[in-house]
Design a protein around this motif. Sequence first.
Motif, PDB file in Angstrom:
ATOM      1  N   ILE A 199      66.034  21.041   9.526  1.00 33.63           N
ATOM      2  CA  ILE A 199      65.480  22.404   9.503  1.00 33.63           C
ATOM      3  C   ILE A 199      64.261  22.482  10.409  1.00 33.63           C
ATOM      4  CG2 ILE A 199      64.474  24.193   8.038  1.00 33.63           C
ATOM      5  CD1 ILE A 199      65.979  22.833   5.659  1.00 33.63           C
ATOM      6  N   ASN A 200      63.371  21.502  10.278  1.00 37.18           N
ATOM      7  CA  ASN A 200      62.146  21.505  11.085  1.00 37.18           C
ATOM      8  C   ASN A 200      62.450  21.404  12.576  1.00 37.18           C
ATOM      9  OD1 ASN A 200      60.783  21.599   8.685  1.00 37.18           O
ATOM     10  ND2 ASN A 200      59.979  19.527   8.782  1.00 37.18           N
ATOM     11  N   GLU A 201      63.407  20.537  12.939  1.00 42.28           N
ATOM     12  CA  GLU A 201      63.782  20.411  14.352  1.00 42.28           C
ATOM     13  C   GLU A 201      64.271  21.738  14.908  1.00 42.28           C
ATOM     14  OE1 GLU A 201      65.538  16.918  16.460  1.00 42.28           O
ATOM     15  OE2 GLU A 201      66.195  16.454  14.427  1.00 42.28           O
ATOM     16  N   ALA A 202      65.113  22.418  14.153  1.00 41.41           N
ATOM     17  CA  ALA A 202      65.641  23.706  14.614  1.00 41.41           C
ATOM     18  C   ALA A 202      64.534  24.746  14.727  1.00 41.41           C
ATOM     19  CB  ALA A 202      66.734  24.192  13.668  1.00 41.41           C
ATOM     20  N   MET A 203      63.624  24.748  13.773  1.00 37.85           N
ATOM     21  CA  MET A 203      62.519  25.712  13.812  1.00 37.85           C
ATOM     22  C   MET A 203      61.620  25.454  15.013  1.00 37.85           C
ATOM     23  SD  MET A 203      62.805  27.924  11.414  1.00 37.85           S
ATOM     24  CE  MET A 203      61.183  28.639  11.652  1.00 37.85           C
ATOM     25  N   GLN A 204      61.367  24.199  15.311  1.00 36.98           N
ATOM     26  CA  GLN A 204      60.506  23.861  16.453  1.00 36.98           C
ATOM     27  C   GLN A 204      61.190  24.189  17.770  1.00 36.98           C
ATOM     28  OE1 GLN A 204      59.748  19.715  15.529  1.00 36.98           O
ATOM     29  NE2 GLN A 204      58.807  20.303  13.587  1.00 36.98           N
ATOM     30  N   LYS A 205      62.494  23.948  17.866  1.00 37.11           N
ATOM     31  CA  LYS A 205      63.221  24.161  19.110  1.00 37.11           C
ATOM     32  C   LYS A 205      63.471  25.636  19.392  1.00 37.11           C
ATOM     33  CE  LYS A 205      67.460  22.783  21.550  1.00 37.11           C
ATOM     34  NZ  LYS A 205      68.651  21.892  21.533  1.00 37.11           N
ATOM     35  N   CYS A 248      76.829  29.923  16.586  1.00 34.80           N
ATOM     36  CA  CYS A 248      76.189  30.800  15.594  1.00 34.80           C
ATOM     37  C   CYS A 248      74.795  31.147  16.074  1.00 34.80           C
ATOM     38  CB  CYS A 248      76.146  30.131  14.218  1.00 34.80           C
ATOM     39  SG  CYS A 248      75.236  28.580  14.135  1.00 34.80           S
ATOM     40  N   THR A 249      74.202  32.142  15.449  1.00 34.43           N
ATOM     41  CA  THR A 249      72.842  32.515  15.799  1.00 34.43           C
ATOM     42  C   THR A 249      71.883  31.421  15.328  1.00 34.43           C
ATOM     43  OG1 THR A 249      72.357  33.643  13.712  1.00 34.43           O
ATOM     44  CG2 THR A 249      73.454  34.940  15.446  1.00 34.43           C
ATOM     45  N   HIS A 250      70.691  31.451  15.858  1.00 35.50           N
ATOM     46  CA  HIS A 250      69.695  30.470  15.451  1.00 35.50           C
ATOM     47  C   HIS A 250      69.343  30.630  13.968  1.00 35.50           C
ATOM     48  CE1 HIS A 250      68.407  30.413  19.952  1.00 35.50           C
ATOM     49  NE2 HIS A 250      69.457  29.636  19.717  1.00 35.50           N
ATOM     50  N   GLU A 251      69.326  31.868  13.500  1.00 33.95           N
ATOM     51  CA  GLU A 251      69.067  32.107  12.077  1.00 33.95           C
ATOM     52  C   GLU A 251      70.189  31.522  11.219  1.00 33.95           C
ATOM     53  OE1 GLU A 251      66.698  34.962  14.394  1.00 33.95           O
ATOM     54  OE2 GLU A 251      68.813  34.357  14.447  1.00 33.95           O
ATOM     55  N   ASP A 252      71.419  31.690  11.671  1.00 28.24           N
ATOM     56  CA  ASP A 252      72.554  31.125  10.938  1.00 28.24           C
ATOM     57  C   ASP A 252      72.505  29.594  10.947  1.00 28.24           C
ATOM     58  OD1 ASP A 252      73.393  33.702  10.540  1.00 28.24           O
ATOM     59  OD2 ASP A 252      75.122  33.595  11.888  1.00 28.24           O
ATOM     60  N   LEU A 253      72.035  29.022  12.044  1.00 26.38           N
ATOM     61  CA  LEU A 253      71.913  27.564  12.118  1.00 26.38           C
ATOM     62  C   LEU A 253      70.921  27.055  11.085  1.00 26.38           C
ATOM     63  CD1 LEU A 253      72.441  24.819  13.454  1.00 26.38           C
ATOM     64  CD2 LEU A 253      70.654  25.382  15.141  1.00 26.38           C
ATOM     65  N   VAL A 254      69.767  27.707  10.983  1.00 26.36           N
ATOM     66  CA  VAL A 254      68.765  27.278   9.998  1.00 26.36           C
ATOM     67  C   VAL A 254      69.308  27.441   8.576  1.00 26.36           C
ATOM     68  CG1 VAL A 254      66.461  27.752   9.044  1.00 26.36           C
ATOM     69  CG2 VAL A 254      66.816  27.712  11.530  1.00 26.36           C
ATOM     70  N   ALA A 255      70.003  28.542   8.325  1.00 23.31           N
ATOM     71  CA  ALA A 255      70.609  28.744   7.005  1.00 23.31           C
ATOM     72  C   ALA A 255      71.627  27.647   6.703  1.00 23.31           C
ATOM     73  CB  ALA A 255      71.277  30.118   6.940  1.00 23.31           C
ATOM     74  N   SER A 256      72.404  27.254   7.707  1.00 26.88           N
ATOM     75  CA  SER A 256      73.425  26.228   7.521  1.00 26.88           C
ATOM     76  C   SER A 256      72.799  24.855   7.302  1.00 26.88           C
ATOM     77  CB  SER A 256      74.357  26.190   8.733  1.00 26.88           C
ATOM     78  OG  SER A 256      74.983  27.445   8.928  1.00 26.88           O
ATOM     79  N   LEU A 257      71.726  24.562   8.027  1.00 27.00           N
ATOM     80  CA  LEU A 257      71.035  23.280   7.846  1.00 27.00           C
ATOM     81  C   LEU A 257      70.406  23.194   6.457  1.00 27.00           C
ATOM     82  CD1 LEU A 257      69.316  22.964  11.342  1.00 27.00           C
ATOM     83  CD2 LEU A 257      71.412  21.843  10.567  1.00 27.00           C
ATOM     84  N   THR A 258      69.923  24.310   5.964  1.00 30.89           N
ATOM     85  CA  THR A 258      69.380  24.356   4.605  1.00 30.89           C
ATOM     86  C   THR A 258      70.488  24.093   3.589  1.00 30.89           C
ATOM     87  OG1 THR A 258      67.708  25.952   5.350  1.00 30.89           O
ATOM     88  CG2 THR A 258      68.047  25.743   2.970  1.00 30.89           C
ATOM     89  N   ASN A 289      62.089  31.720   4.971  1.00 31.71           N
ATOM     90  CA  ASN A 289      62.319  33.097   5.425  1.00 31.71           C
ATOM     91  C   ASN A 289      63.397  33.198   6.499  1.00 31.71           C
ATOM     92  OD1 ASN A 289      60.398  34.183   3.699  1.00 31.71           O
ATOM     93  ND2 ASN A 289      58.733  33.940   5.174  1.00 31.71           N
ATOM     94  N   VAL A 290      63.438  32.235   7.426  1.00 31.32           N
ATOM     95  CA  VAL A 290      64.450  32.281   8.476  1.00 31.32           C
ATOM     96  C   VAL A 290      65.833  32.019   7.888  1.00 31.32           C
ATOM     97  CG1 VAL A 290      65.255  31.211  10.612  1.00 31.32           C
ATOM     98  CG2 VAL A 290      62.820  31.685  10.310  1.00 31.32           C
ATOM     99  N   ALA A 291      65.915  31.022   6.995  1.00 26.97           N
ATOM    100  CA  ALA A 291      67.201  30.747   6.340  1.00 26.97           C
ATOM    101  C   ALA A 291      67.691  31.974   5.579  1.00 26.97           C
ATOM    102  CB  ALA A 291      67.068  29.558   5.394  1.00 26.97           C
TER     103      ALA A 291
END
Length: 388
Positions: free
Chosen positions: A214-220, A281-291, A231-233
Amino acid sequence: MNKYIAKLCEISEKKDLLVVGLMSGTSLDGLDIALCKCSKANVEVVEFRTKEYDQKLQKRLAGIQSQVTTDTRELTRLHSELGNYYGGVILECLNDWEFEAEDIDLIGSHGQTVYHAPAQTKDETSATLQIVDGDHIAQKTGIITISDFRQKHTAAGGEGAPLAGIFDEALFRDEAKHRLLLNLGGIANLTWLPAKDSGEKVISGDTGPANTLINEAMQKYFNQPYDKDGNVAASGKVHSELVRYVLLDPYFRKPFPKTTGQEEFRLDYVEELMKGHGISCTHEDLVASLTAITTQSISRAFDELIGDQEFECYVSGGGIHNKVLMNDLEKRISQANFRSFNELGIPSDAKESAMMAFFANDLIAGDGFPITGVTEGKVHFGKISLPG
């Protein structure tokens, strides 16, 4: 006799020691500093602070952490530079807390993990490497420093992790109630503490990623260190196919006890899977999926270890602040009574730094700990660095 050897003999006879515990995890968010009053059977957190790393230091650490190939010059420099940096942070905290260096018996420093390599075959030796030189901390502060705790675990036949299981069993196992202690750092680790009168064995290990992906995706993609409050997830949609492919990783089928790290679970690994299976997928969907990968892998581990038994679950680590993550865990694991680790008497964010203080205390004034299923007898963890 070296005056610090004499001091070690003196403090080894004390009932309680004042110990500064230090922890910097794989999430690279900062250094946790806990001033603790320690005895053989208890830890009391007197003061606690997190010193956040600036972006420059985070980038340098990310460049050497969990890399198969790395810059050995940078690795070497950070080993010494961070020791001096840690020492300065400790002195700053002690001043703010109105303590003198002379008041402190020991420092317990975990260091920064740069690579974790558990054995994959019977012929291999498990290995793990943490930098941040204890001699530099001791010299900077004038305080005897204990560091490099994980090496004794591997020397005795373990994987070097998780040390949390030893700490958890020593302090938090209940006579009559089943407990599970879950830590949501970069990697999620758990300790199953069945009631003492049940006859069941304590089990600990890593379930897989917690915050690291999750952190890697948020930073990138969002230029943010982590997903604040989830919130992003919450704004994205879980891509179930992506989650399924990641959870097919062989690690999730290994029996406990087991350990892992960012060496195995990195964002580029997930993105390679996406590319290979034609997933977008969108970046938001990626964070949701990683969560969702975090919560579903933890849920699977709970099912494997506990089944439908009722238990108390105490949660620590940065992931406790992610509302989406915690809400999903509560839905998936209905028989768990989720509680903050604070209720056990230690602030949840301070658990791992308090654990380093506890192990430092044990090396000098304790009786050691068994490594269940690995070695007979007891071992002490850490190496001693003397000032001067």
